[in-house]
Design a protein around this motif. Structure first.
Motif, PDB file in Angstrom:
ATOM      1  N   TYR A  41       0.842  -1.214   0.000  1.00  0.00           N
ATOM      2  CA  TYR A  41       0.000   0.000   0.000  1.00  0.00           C
ATOM      3  C   TYR A  41       0.871   1.256   0.000  1.00  0.00           C
ATOM      4  N   VAL A  42       1.868   1.258   0.901  1.00  0.00           N
ATOM      5  CA  VAL A  42       2.761   2.416   0.993  1.00  0.00           C
ATOM      6  C   VAL A  42       3.368   2.708  -0.383  1.00  0.00           C
ATOM      7  N   PHE A  43       3.818   1.641  -1.063  1.00  0.00           N
ATOM      8  CA  PHE A  43       4.488   1.868  -2.337  1.00  0.00           C
ATOM      9  C   PHE A  43       3.527   2.210  -3.465  1.00  0.00           C
ATOM     10  N   SER A  44       2.273   1.777  -3.333  1.00  0.00           N
ATOM     11  CA  SER A  44       1.298   2.169  -4.357  1.00  0.00           C
ATOM     12  C   SER A  44       1.106   3.685  -4.349  1.00  0.00           C
ATOM     13  N   GLY A  45       1.294   4.313  -3.183  1.00  0.00           N
ATOM     14  CA  GLY A  45       1.230   5.772  -3.116  1.00  0.00           C
ATOM     15  C   GLY A  45       2.551   6.431  -3.469  1.00  0.00           C
ATOM     16  N   LEU A  46       3.634   5.834  -2.970  1.00  0.00           N
ATOM     17  CA  LEU A  46       4.954   6.439  -3.150  1.00  0.00           C
ATOM     18  C   LEU A  46       5.409   6.457  -4.608  1.00  0.00           C
ATOM     19  N   ARG A  47       5.170   5.337  -5.312  1.00  0.00           N
ATOM     20  CA  ARG A  47       5.725   5.193  -6.654  1.00  0.00           C
ATOM     21  C   ARG A  47       5.316   6.345  -7.584  1.00  0.00           C
ATOM     22  N   PRO A  48       4.014   6.626  -7.711  1.00  0.00           N
ATOM     23  CA  PRO A  48       3.642   7.750  -8.583  1.00  0.00           C
ATOM     24  C   PRO A  48       4.128   9.107  -8.060  1.00  0.00           C
ATOM     25  N   ALA A  49       4.185   9.263  -6.731  1.00  0.00           N
ATOM     26  CA  ALA A  49       4.642  10.551  -6.184  1.00  0.00           C
ATOM     27  C   ALA A  49       6.110  10.787  -6.534  1.00  0.00           C
ATOM     28  N   ILE A  50       6.906   9.711  -6.491  1.00  0.00           N
ATOM     29  CA  ILE A  50       8.334   9.833  -6.793  1.00  0.00           C
ATOM     30  C   ILE A  50       8.543  10.282  -8.241  1.00  0.00           C
ATOM     31  N   VAL A  51       7.706   9.749  -9.145  1.00  0.00           N
ATOM     32  CA  VAL A  51       7.784  10.194 -10.546  1.00  0.00           C
ATOM     33  C   VAL A  51       7.591  11.707 -10.609  1.00  0.00           C
ATOM     34  N   GLY A  52       6.605  12.195  -9.872  1.00  0.00           N
ATOM     35  CA  GLY A  52       6.349  13.639  -9.834  1.00  0.00           C
ATOM     36  C   GLY A  52       7.528  14.409  -9.272  1.00  0.00           C
ATOM     37  N   LEU A  53       8.157  13.861  -8.224  1.00  0.00           N
ATOM     38  CA  LEU A  53       9.294  14.545  -7.602  1.00  0.00           C
ATOM     39  C   LEU A  53      10.467  14.675  -8.578  1.00  0.00           C
ATOM     40  N   ILE A  54      10.659  13.636  -9.396  1.00  0.00           N
ATOM     41  CA  ILE A  54      11.767  13.701 -10.359  1.00  0.00           C
ATOM     42  C   ILE A  54      11.476  14.766 -11.420  1.00  0.00           C
ATOM     43  N   PHE A  55      10.212  14.818 -11.883  1.00  0.00           N
ATOM     44  CA  PHE A  55       9.835  15.868 -12.835  1.00  0.00           C
ATOM     45  C   PHE A  55      10.051  17.258 -12.224  1.00  0.00           C
ATOM     46  N   ALA A  56       9.657  17.397 -10.957  1.00  0.00           N
ATOM     47  CA  ALA A  56       9.817  18.698 -10.293  1.00  0.00           C
ATOM     48  C   ALA A  56      11.289  19.094 -10.235  1.00  0.00           C
ATOM     49  N   ALA A  57      12.156  18.107  -9.933  1.00  0.00           N
ATOM     50  CA  ALA A  57      13.594  18.396  -9.877  1.00  0.00           C
ATOM     51  C   ALA A  57      14.090  18.909 -11.225  1.00  0.00           C
ATOM     52  N   ALA A  58      13.637  18.254 -12.301  1.00  0.00           N
ATOM     53  CA  ALA A  58      14.068  18.676 -13.636  1.00  0.00           C
ATOM     54  C   ALA A  58      13.541  20.073 -13.960  1.00  0.00           C
ATOM     55  N   LEU A  59      12.276  20.331 -13.608  1.00  0.00           N
ATOM     56  CA  LEU A  59      11.688  21.648 -13.892  1.00  0.00           C
ATOM     57  C   LEU A  59      12.412  22.752 -13.128  1.00  0.00           C
ATOM     58  N   LEU A  60      12.771  22.459 -11.851  1.00  0.00           N
ATOM     59  CA  LEU A  60      13.466  23.469 -11.056  1.00  0.00           C
ATOM     60  C   LEU A  60      14.844  23.787 -11.633  1.00  0.00           C
ATOM     61  N   LEU A  61      15.422  22.804 -12.315  1.00  0.00           N
ATOM     62  CA  LEU A  61      16.733  23.049 -12.930  1.00  0.00           C
ATOM     63  C   LEU A  61      16.613  23.860 -14.219  1.00  0.00           C
ATOM     64  N   MET A  62      15.392  23.951 -14.762  1.00  0.00           N
ATOM     65  CA  MET A  62      15.198  24.705 -16.005  1.00  0.00           C
ATOM     66  C   MET A  62      15.020  26.182 -15.691  1.00  0.00           C
ATOM     67  N   ASN A  63      16.100  26.826 -15.275  1.00  0.00           N
ATOM     68  CA  ASN A  63      16.001  28.250 -14.967  1.00  0.00           C
ATOM     69  C   ASN A  63      17.017  29.014 -15.803  1.00  0.00           C
ATOM     70  N   THR A  64      17.075  30.311 -15.593  1.00  0.00           N
ATOM     71  CA  THR A  64      17.953  31.125 -16.441  1.00  0.00           C
ATOM     72  C   THR A  64      19.442  30.889 -16.159  1.00  0.00           C
ATOM     73  N   GLU A  65      19.751  30.330 -14.965  1.00  0.00           N
ATOM     74  CA  GLU A  65      21.156  30.017 -14.692  1.00  0.00           C
ATOM     75  C   GLU A  65      21.645  28.904 -15.613  1.00  0.00           C
ATOM     76  N   ASN A  66      20.804  27.888 -15.790  1.00  0.00           N
ATOM     77  CA  ASN A  66      21.216  26.741 -16.597  1.00  0.00           C
ATOM     78  C   ASN A  66      20.854  26.890 -18.078  1.00  0.00           C
ATOM     79  N   PHE A  67      19.901  27.777 -18.378  1.00  0.00           N
ATOM     80  CA  PHE A  67      19.510  28.050 -19.772  1.00  0.00           C
ATOM     81  C   PHE A  67      19.634  29.555 -20.042  1.00  0.00           C
ATOM     82  N   PRO A  68      20.848  30.095 -19.984  1.00  0.00           N
ATOM     83  CA  PRO A  68      21.001  31.557 -20.070  1.00  0.00           C
ATOM     84  C   PRO A  68      20.621  32.139 -21.425  1.00  0.00           C
TER      85      PRO A  68
END
Lengths: 180, 183
Positions: free
Chosen positions: A109-136
């Protein structure tokens, strides 16, 4: 006290770091970049790149790097050990008591919730890296060279499974040749 | 050779030669722990992978701890874990020492200008692959989308997202189990 802060942050990352390296990126990013300002988003992107081309886990590499930059060798040691400490404790507990029940209903049960949330967290990490510092150079009227590299890497990695080390080397070569 | 030293050495080699993190090292661990050293059977190895994936923390360190503990208890676990940690620790300390100085060098700066957008794509690609392997449906898509929104837009700590999604999983799971079993 910097050592206590390092211990607190990396112990926390060790406790909540479910789902392996990529999933831990967003946790580390939140604490190290957003909260404590120990490094900029650009430095964080650099350390991720260095982690990908050197051996060893991303989380250990970041803990060592942040610890070293904030408080020298001792800081690096403290941060790295704090990251691993929850695993040591949990591992003893898991092997002694939980091992027989690891396929337990509630664990599922724990992992049925965690697994999709982790996918979201990885996307969020990538989006946060898409800023003007890394894409000047991103934007209308600019050359958008960074966007092209990002898109090309994505296609090569996602569709053609090209080795990430090779991709980083190629991207570095492109950067050297084209950017100013 | 002393068994503690063997544990240390085996995981030191794994730590020193696997590039690309957790899953890249699986086959290397299998080769040395199951085939070469015969420390565990193939079945034991897959049991270990289940446990190691279930608990939080660093995949490589957890694998080392588990193997070490199975063979020589707590001391064995510590020796194996140190072996797994030390190579990257040393490499990153060296990088940290010199990178700060060469970072502002124009050549290095130009190289990293190319590398940074590449790294972003290298995180996006596995995330998209996980959308498939995590079997996300239209109904469960609300969870990753919610997680992205909270962390990216609202600056919510990922810790809360992890705790909430684990609790949510238990509640929904227990509820549907209760409904099925009460029929």
């Amino acid at each position: 006290m910097i050592y206590l802060e390092l211990i607190y942050v990396f112990f926390k990352i060790g406790v909540f770091g479910f789902g392996g390296g990529y999933a831990m990126i967003s946790l580390i990013q939140f604490e190290v970049v957003d909260h404590f300002h120990w490094m900029t988003m650009q430095e964080f992107a650099d350390i991720l790149a260095i982690s990908q081309i050197t051996p060893g886990p991303i989380s250990i590499n970041t803990a060592t790097y942040v610890g070293f930059n904030t408080a020298g060798i001792l800081g690096a040691t403290v941060a790295t050990l704090a990251l691993c400490l929850p695993s040591v404790v949990l591992m003893l507990f898991v092997i002694r008591f939980l091992f027989a029940n690891i396929e337990n209903r509630y664990v599922q049960y724990v992992f049925s919730g965690l697994r999709p949330a982790i996918v979201g967290l990885i996307f969020a990490a990538a989006l946060l890296l898409m800023n003007t510092e890394n894409f000047p150079d991103a934007g209308i009227g600019k050359n958008n060279f960074s966007i092209v590299i990002c898109a090309a890497t994505f296609i090569a990695s996602y569709f053609y499974k090209v080795n990430p080390v090779l991709l980083i080397v190629l991207a570095g070569a492109c950067g050297f040749l084209i950017s100013s | 050779m002393n068994i503690y030293f063997q544990l240390f050495k085996t995981f030191f080699e794994i730590g020193a030669f696997t590039i690309g993190g957790g899953y890249a090292m699986l086959s290397m661990v299998e080769r040395s722990v199951v085939q070469k050293k015969k420390w565990m059977t193939k079945d034991d190895f897959w049991d270990m992978i289940v446990v190691v994936q279930t608990i939080p923390g660093v995949f490589a360190v957890n694998t080392a701890l588990y193997t070490g503990y199975r063979i020589k208890g707590m001391k064995g676990a510590i020796c194996a874990a140190l072996g797994a940690i030390i190579p990257s620790f040393v490499i990153i300390c060296l990088v940290a020492m010199f990178f700060v100085e060469i970072r502002d060098n124009t050549i290095v700066e130009r190289i990293f200008k190319g590398i940074r957008p590449c790294v972003v794509a290298l995180i996006l690609a596995p995330a998209l692959q996980m959308v498939k392997s995590a079997k996300i449906t239209l109904k469960t898509a609300v969870i990753p989308i919610g997680a992205v929104f909270l962390v990216w837009w609202c600056d919510v700590s990922p810790v809360y997202v992890i705790v909430a999604s684990a609790l949510g999983g238990v509640l929904i799971g227990a509820y549907s189990y209760y409904r099925i079993s009460s029929k």
